[in-house]
Design an enzyme around this catalytic site. Structure first.
Site, PDB file in Angstrom:
ATOM      1  CB  SER A  78      -0.920   0.014   1.223  1.00 36.79           C
ATOM      2  OG  SER A  78      -0.182   0.209   2.409  1.00 36.79           O
ATOM      3  CB  THR A 198      -2.335   5.372   3.482  1.00 35.60           C
ATOM      4  OG1 THR A 198      -3.030   5.508   2.247  1.00 35.60           O
ATOM      5  CG2 THR A 198      -1.736   6.704   3.863  1.00 35.60           C
ATOM      6  N   GLY A 228      -5.430  10.811  -4.234  1.00 38.66           N
ATOM      7  CA  GLY A 228      -6.263  10.662  -3.044  1.00 38.66           C
ATOM      8  C   GLY A 228      -6.044  11.800  -2.065  1.00 38.66           C
ATOM      9  CG  ASP A 229      -6.839  10.817   1.986  1.00 41.62           C
ATOM     10  OD1 ASP A 229      -6.367   9.935   1.235  1.00 41.62           O
ATOM     11  OD2 ASP A 229      -7.067  10.624   3.195  1.00 41.62           O
ATOM     12  CB  THR A 249      -5.062   5.084   6.459  1.00 39.75           C
ATOM     13  OG1 THR A 249      -5.785   4.559   7.585  1.00 39.75           O
ATOM     14  CG2 THR A 249      -3.656   5.433   6.905  1.00 39.75           C
ATOM     15  N   GLY A 250      -7.392   5.221   4.411  1.00 38.07           N
ATOM     16  CA  GLY A 250      -8.720   4.766   4.002  1.00 38.07           C
ATOM     17  C   GLY A 250      -9.196   5.488   2.762  1.00 38.07           C
ATOM     18  N   GLY A 252      -9.837   7.888   0.387  1.00 35.60           N
ATOM     19  CA  GLY A 252      -9.389   9.268   0.287  1.00 35.60           C
ATOM     20  C   GLY A 252     -10.448  10.222  -0.220  1.00 35.60           C
TER      21      GLY A 252
HETATM   22  N1  GLY Z   1      -6.060   7.344   1.687  1.00 38.06           N
HETATM   23  C1  GLY Z   1      -5.282   6.957   0.580  1.00 38.06           C
HETATM   24  C2  GLY Z   1      -5.932   7.201  -0.712  1.00 38.06           C
HETATM   25  O1  GLY Z   1      -7.146   7.299  -0.792  1.00 38.06           O
HETATM   26  O2  GLY Z   1      -5.231   7.281  -1.701  1.00 38.06           O
END
Ligand code: GLY
Length: 345
Positions: A78, A198, A228-229, A249-250, A252
């Site tokens: 990841s 992440t 992502g975020d 994490t998760g 985004g």
């Molecule tokens: N939280 C990681 C992503 O969504 O890329």
């Protein structure tokens, strides 16, 4: 149902009371020493971060040294080297850093071929007047500063990608391994690969300064160019040297739509504990999740986002939208996993 020590109803009551108080400065108690927090995959990272801090490092250098262990780990699919690629089989990485004492931030998004995107994000912070570089420009900037361009796609990640591609549809020409009697090949495994990994890590150093980093390969098999975020300041991480830090994490997309890390730090500024603030962000995402395709049958978010926070006093906690989870912590008592709160079982 939410977990202890705070129920969802208590949480809402607590949050309302804190809003009414409108406290602009966090309550502080004497800070007893270095502390680092990370997502559950960051046990080695927090141990390294605290080791670096005890050796005199600034919190930013310490958290980056911590997550470098995961970025270079081929077994973590990841983050960094060994991360799962985009839909075309190319590893694209996102990372951001934030330095409390200077209030500066740096980030890279959709960068290819660079094993340590967090270090490039630190270079953006220190060696440019910008905050975010993307794609080819980010890679060229990294090359200019001596970062080698490497193939980040390990055989393991490539094989997982091939399996995903071959099972994406039973109407295309890619076929998974099969026998002469097999029909209707494909599609069945598709949902198994909807995952976001992440690592986030924040720390307080011996001077009481706070810094943060988040780094990721993002959503597995994403549309090329999807960001992502993680590299977005205020979403994937936020840090205020007078208040605390938060990261995520998760999924985004949910976090991008709610600026959750900034929200958590602002809630802590108003007097929330780290756990209350993280639960508040989970609740906000749940309130803003209106689309049926993102909900389960109970109308709850069907996806997960996890938050990790620490405040200036060295108090730490995390919370998730769904189910039990653990985060990593290191301090004077060593490194360990601790349980996180959650909104829905
Ligand atoms: N939280 C990681 C992503 O969504 O890329």
């Amino acid at each position: 149902m939410p977990t202890n020590p705070i129920t969802r109803r208590d949480f809402i009551r607590t949050g309302t009371a804190a809003s009414a108080a409108a406290v602009l400065r966090p309550k502080t108690r004497p800070f007893a020493g270095p502390v680092a927090i990370a997502s559950g995959n960051g046990l080695a990272a927090v141990a390294r971060a605290v080791e670096e801090i005890n050796a005199g490092a600034d919190a930013l250098d310490a958290v980056i040294a911590g997550v470098n262990l995961v970025e270079e780990d081929p077994n973590d699919t990841s983050v960094g080297y060994g991360g799962l690629p985009n839909a075309d089989g190319i590893v694209e990485l996102d990372s951001a850093v934030m330095h409390g004492p200077t209030g500066r931030a740096g980030a890279v998004a959709s960068i290819q071929g660079i094993k340590y995107p967090s270090k490039v994000a630190q270079h953006v912070l220190q060696r440019t007047d910008h905050v975010l570089l993307v794609a080819k420009g980010a890679q060229e900037f990294a090359r200019m500063h001596g970062f080698p361009i490497e193939n980040l796609l390990t055989d393991r990640a490539r094989e997982i990608w091939v399996r995903w591609r071959e099972n994406l549809s039973n109407r295309d020409d890619y076929l998974p391994p099969h026998g002469p009697e097999d029909r209707d090949l494909g599609e069945a495994m598709r949902r198994n690969y909807d995952h976001w990994g992440t690592i986030h890590c924040s720390a307080i150093d011996l001077q009481g300064n706070i810094s943060s980093v988040t780094t990721t390969s993002g959503l597995a098999f994403k549309i090329p160019g999807r960001v992502g975020d993680s590299p977005i300041i205020g979403a994937g991480l936020y840090c205020d040297n007078e208040v605390g830090a938060a990261g995520s994490t998760g999924r985004g997309e949910a976090n991008l739509e709610n600026c959750s890390s900034f929200l958590i730090v602002e809630r802590m500024r108003m007097g929330d504990s780290p756990e209350q603030a993280c639960l508040y962000a989970c609740e906000r995402i749940a309130q803003h999740t209106h689309l049926a395709r993102l909900q389960n049958e109970a109308g709850e978010p069907a996806f997960n986002v996890s938050f990790y926070a620490l405040n200036k006093a060295g108090e730490v906690a995390g919370a998730r939208i769904r189910g039990k989870g653990r985060m990593a912590v290191a301090d004077a008592n060593g490194s360990r996993h601790i349980d996180m709160a959650y909104l829905y079982a």
